[in-house]
Design an enzyme around this catalytic site. Structure first.
Site, PDB file in Angstrom:
ATOM      1  N   GLY A  33       0.799  -1.230   0.000  1.00 32.51           N
ATOM      2  CA  GLY A  33       0.000   0.000   0.000  1.00 32.51           C
ATOM      3  C   GLY A  33       0.826   1.271   0.000  1.00 32.51           C
ATOM      4  O   GLY A  33       0.320   2.337   0.304  1.00 32.51           O
ATOM      5  N   SER A  55       0.242  -4.566  -4.942  1.00 27.89           N
ATOM      6  CA  SER A  55      -0.973  -5.333  -5.224  1.00 27.89           C
ATOM      7  C   SER A  55      -0.875  -5.992  -6.600  1.00 27.89           C
ATOM      8  O   SER A  55      -1.269  -7.156  -6.762  1.00 27.89           O
ATOM      9  CB  SER A  55      -2.220  -4.456  -5.107  1.00 27.89           C
ATOM     10  OG  SER A  55      -2.085  -3.317  -5.886  1.00 27.89           O
ATOM     11  N   ASP A  59       0.673  -1.192 -13.740  1.00 29.93           N
ATOM     12  CA  ASP A  59       1.400  -1.947 -12.707  1.00 29.93           C
ATOM     13  C   ASP A  59       1.498  -3.426 -13.046  1.00 29.93           C
ATOM     14  O   ASP A  59       2.534  -4.054 -12.838  1.00 29.93           O
ATOM     15  CB  ASP A  59       0.701  -1.792 -11.342  1.00 29.93           C
ATOM     16  CG  ASP A  59       0.889  -0.403 -10.764  1.00 29.93           C
ATOM     17  OD1 ASP A  59       1.414   0.470 -11.482  1.00 29.93           O
ATOM     18  OD2 ASP A  59       0.502  -0.186  -9.602  1.00 29.93           O
TER      19      ASP A  59
HETATM   20  O1  PMV Z   1       0.173   4.303  -6.401  1.00 29.29           O
HETATM   21  P1  PMV Z   1      -0.154   3.204  -7.326  1.00 29.29           P
HETATM   22  O2  PMV Z   1       0.977   2.272  -7.543  1.00 29.29           O
HETATM   23  O3  PMV Z   1      -1.439   2.543  -7.005  1.00 29.29           O
HETATM   24  O4  PMV Z   1      -0.291   3.870  -8.781  1.00 29.29           O
HETATM   25  C1  PMV Z   1      -1.485   4.376  -9.304  1.00 29.29           C
HETATM   26  C2  PMV Z   1      -1.250   4.968 -10.638  1.00 29.29           C
HETATM   27  C3  PMV Z   1      -2.466   5.609 -11.279  1.00 29.29           C
HETATM   28  O5  PMV Z   1      -2.055   6.053 -12.565  1.00 29.29           O
HETATM   29  C4  PMV Z   1      -2.938   6.794 -10.483  1.00 29.29           C
HETATM   30  C5  PMV Z   1      -3.620   4.623 -11.414  1.00 29.29           C
HETATM   31  C6  PMV Z   1      -3.410   3.511 -12.399  1.00 29.29           C
HETATM   32  O6  PMV Z   1      -4.121   2.484 -12.256  1.00 29.29           O
HETATM   33  O7  PMV Z   1      -2.588   3.643 -13.323  1.00 29.29           O
END
Ligand code: PMV
Length: 338
Positions: free
Chosen positions: A112, A118, A161
């Site tokens: 998190g 995740s 991701d």
């Molecule tokens: O902080 P993280 O790893 O959950 O990254 C989110 C990145 C966003 O561009 C804000 C959302 C996404 O799903 O790409």
């Protein structure tokens, strides 16, 4: 009894978070910390999940008299478990096979914090469970199933991701609409010298995505032009990365940060770290990931130590890790088949 161990890395977003949700490209890179998932067939129809070592940021230990109080953010651990459970379901549906399994997860990075844990949990589970069932999935299939898991648990997620944790290295990701996306490897000769800083998160990724969406509803033209500008910036940054032009890369990081701040996803604690890093000599610094707390990256080719100290003095934690390592993989020495 069959037992398989798979692992998948965390990541930092170098450029393009948030705008990627609206179809702009993003540049992402793996970090040297991984999530390990072990899948072992049980011989019955139950699924047992053991998450004994999921590091959760924000664990508080209090000494009150002779009593030791430990408070953890169970919410984060529970949501990590939701990714494991959903990965088993999605793989099982995809392959049309279900067998009971013991899944054990271990993480070398905090859950998190915005390092893509995740997605790493989802992808490593997809790989481990499919393999323990006797299937070798292609990387594209693993990435796609991992993305399904993220969307099922989170509601909204870009394929960023899950793609980076599957493919590894440095990649450019772009959503093409209709559940389609493009992943390109970015050929770099060296890893950019990056320091990662962390402050406690105040908001979840989902809420930050919703915040940007609401701002866009109120100021459509302005926000759309910021999002498009981030897209242009990402293409410039790709060239700077390939030619290893660190000065340009740093300058573009600072511009990207200004645009993320305009989207409302930075906060004072993040900005304190970001400016402290720049004052200590970083060529550029920005949020990495969704913002609202979480991680920042600073480009520091000559003065990593000074930048780390500056970030710590501004209330952050820092993390040392290599960058650009491999994506999801099986650990064959530990895989056995009966
Ligand atoms: O902080 P993280 O790893 O959950 O990254 C989110 C990145 C966003 O561009 C804000 C959302 C996404 O799903 O790409």
């Amino acid at each position: 009894m069959r037992r398989v161990v798979a692992s998948a890395p965390g990541k930092v977003t170098l450029f393009g978070e948030h705008a990627v949700v609206y179809g702009e490209p993003a540049l992402v890179m793996t970090i040297g910390r991984r999530v390990y998932v072990t899948a072992e067939l049980r011989g019955d129809n139950n699924v047992r999940i053991v998450a004994s070592d999921l590091q959760v940021p924000g664990v508080t230990v209090t000494f009150a008299g002779d009593e030791l109080l430990v408070e953890t953010d169970y919410g984060k651990t529970l949501s990590a478990i939701a990714y494991l459970r959903s990965a088993v379901d999605i793989v099982s549906k995809y392959l049309g096979v279900f067998k009971g399994v013991n899944i054990t997860v271990r993480s070398e990075m905090p859950v998190g914090a915005g390092l893509g844990t995740s997605a790493a949990v989802a992808v490593a589970t997809v790989l481990a469970y499919a393999k323990v069932l006797g299937y070798d999935l292609e990387r594209r299939e693993i990435a796609r199933l991992g993305w399904e898991v993220e969307k099922t648990v989170q509601g909204v997620a870009s394929p960023m991701d899950t793609s980076i944790t599957t493919f590894g290295g440095v990649i450019k990701v772009k959503l093409l609409g209709n559940n389609n996306y493009e992943v390109r490897e970015v050929p770099t000769s060296t890893s950019p010298p990056i320091v990662i800083g962390y402050v406690e998160r105040e908001a979840k990724t989902k809420d930050l995505i919703a915040k940007v969406r609401k701002l866009r509803e109120r100021h459509t033209e302005i926000i759309d032009s910021i999002i498009r500008t981030i897209g242009v910036l990402v293409l410039e940054a790709e060239k700077a990365l390939v030619s290893n032009d660190l000065t340009l890369l740093g300058e573009l990081m600072n511009i990207n940060q200004g645009l993320l701040d305009a989207l409302g996803v930075s906060n004072k604690r993040l900005n304190d770290l970001i400016y402290a890093a720049r004052v200590a000599g970083a060529l550029g610094s920005k949020i990495t990931g969704a913002g609202g707390g979480g991680c920042v990256i600073a480009l520091a080719p000559n003065n990593q130590e000074a930048v780390e100290v500056a970030m710590k003095l501004s209330g952050g934690l820092t993390m040392k890790t290599s960058l650009g390592g491999p994506g999801a993989l099986l650990h064959p020495s530990e895989s056995t088949t009966s």
